[in-house]
Design a protein around this motif. Structure first.
Motif, mmCIF file in Angstrom:
data_model
loop_
_atom_site.group_PDB
_atom_site.id
_atom_site.type_symbol
_atom_site.label_atom_id
_atom_site.label_comp_id
_atom_site.label_asym_id
_atom_site.label_seq_id
_atom_site.Cartn_x
_atom_site.Cartn_y
_atom_site.Cartn_z
ATOM 1 N N ALA A 156 37.240 31.864 27.308
ATOM 2 C CA ALA A 156 37.275 32.451 28.611
ATOM 3 C C ALA A 156 37.907 33.398 28.557
ATOM 4 N N LYS A 157 38.074 34.018 27.344
ATOM 5 C CA LYS A 157 39.369 35.587 27.169
ATOM 6 C C LYS A 157 38.220 36.811 26.262
ATOM 7 N N ALA A 158 37.539 35.526 25.377
ATOM 8 C CA ALA A 158 36.305 36.182 24.338
ATOM 9 C C ALA A 158 34.834 36.435 25.795
ATOM 10 N N ALA A 159 34.972 35.619 26.760
ATOM 11 C CA ALA A 159 33.576 35.848 28.097
ATOM 12 C C ALA A 159 34.121 37.006 28.255
ATOM 13 N N LEU A 160 35.206 36.999 29.234
ATOM 14 C CA LEU A 160 36.068 38.039 30.714
ATOM 15 C C LEU A 160 36.674 39.172 30.173
ATOM 16 N N ASP A 161 36.958 39.119 28.831
ATOM 17 C CA ASP A 161 38.008 40.686 28.628
ATOM 18 C C ASP A 161 36.580 41.527 28.611
ATOM 19 N N GLY A 162 37.273 42.667 29.130
ATOM 20 C CA GLY A 162 35.899 43.514 29.617
ATOM 21 C C GLY A 162 35.062 43.961 30.976
ATOM 22 N N GLY A 200 33.974 44.646 40.824
ATOM 23 C CA GLY A 200 34.756 46.071 40.543
ATOM 24 C C GLY A 200 35.414 46.486 39.694
ATOM 25 N N ARG A 201 35.726 46.318 39.622
ATOM 26 C CA ARG A 201 37.026 45.805 38.600
ATOM 27 C C ARG A 201 36.681 45.799 37.151
ATOM 28 N N THR A 202 37.021 46.615 36.192
ATOM 29 C CA THR A 202 36.926 45.912 34.216
ATOM 30 C C THR A 202 38.279 45.285 33.867
ATOM 31 N N LEU A 203 38.091 43.662 33.834
ATOM 32 C CA LEU A 203 39.180 42.849 34.089
ATOM 33 C C LEU A 203 39.537 42.955 32.645
ATOM 34 N N LYS A 204 41.239 43.024 32.145
ATOM 35 C CA LYS A 204 42.095 42.781 30.938
ATOM 36 C C LYS A 204 42.385 41.289 30.488
ATOM 37 N N VAL A 205 41.877 40.478 30.000
ATOM 38 C CA VAL A 205 42.438 39.238 29.138
ATOM 39 C C VAL A 205 42.956 38.959 28.757
ATOM 40 N N ASP A 206 43.865 38.752 27.920
ATOM 41 C CA ASP A 206 44.654 38.714 26.696
ATOM 42 C C ASP A 206 45.692 37.193 26.930
ATOM 43 N N GLU A 207 45.771 37.182 25.707
ATOM 44 C CA GLU A 207 47.241 35.583 25.286
ATOM 45 C C GLU A 207 48.278 35.946 25.864
ATOM 46 N N ALA A 208 48.822 35.680 26.998
ATOM 47 C CA ALA A 208 50.062 35.917 27.981
ATOM 48 C C ALA A 208 51.489 35.738 27.003
ATOM 49 N N GLU A 256 38.123 30.113 40.414
ATOM 50 C CA GLU A 256 36.643 29.715 40.052
ATOM 51 C C GLU A 256 35.742 30.566 38.926
ATOM 52 N N LEU A 257 36.244 32.108 38.947
ATOM 53 C CA LEU A 257 35.530 32.629 37.769
ATOM 54 C C LEU A 257 35.769 31.805 36.655
ATOM 55 N N PHE A 258 37.123 31.440 36.581
ATOM 56 C CA PHE A 258 37.826 30.913 34.744
ATOM 57 C C PHE A 258 37.224 29.597 34.246
ATOM 58 N N SER A 259 36.770 28.901 35.867
ATOM 59 C CA SER A 259 36.707 27.163 35.633
ATOM 60 C C SER A 259 34.601 27.238 35.030
#
Length: 117
Positions: free
Chosen positions: A90-96, A101-109, A57-60
């Protein structure tokens, strides 16, 4: 004498590098330029209670999600978007960003590692 042997061995070894070594050199250059190679993202620092459905849902909000796979009990997972540009968005918007309640770390797999036996 030993110096010349070591130098010769180093030259031979550099010629015999496996193809993935060249792949990583190219990938590192492209990462510095800010381009992604694929559409699969690593998502870290997840709450252990996070579900695949919540992550989908978040990434959609940033494009079509093809697949979500949270690694149970490890606090991370993977999200595959339908194309590279959506993954970059998605990476640009959601990283950090804050999620549950937690700070996401999003990066290319990264590609899976092979066993080194």
């Amino acid at each position: 004498m030993f110096d010349s042997v070591v130098i010769k061995e180093m030259k031979v070894a550099s010629l015999l590098l496996p193809p993935e070594k060249h792949y990583w050199a190219k990938r590192n250059k492209e990462e510095k330029e800010g381009r992604m190679q694929g559409s699969k993202l690593y998502v870290g620092n997840l709450s252990y209670s996070a579900t695949n459905e919540q992550l989908e849902e978040l990434f959609s909000n940033y494009g079509e999600v093809k697949q979500v796979n949270i690694i149970e009990g490890r606090g991370f997972g993977f999200v595959e978007m339908s194309d590279q540009s959506e993954a970059e968005k998605a990476k640009a918007a959601l990283d950090g960003s804050d999620f549950d309640g937690r700070t996401l770390k999003v990066d290319e797999a990264r590609p899976p590692r092979r066993d080194r036996r």
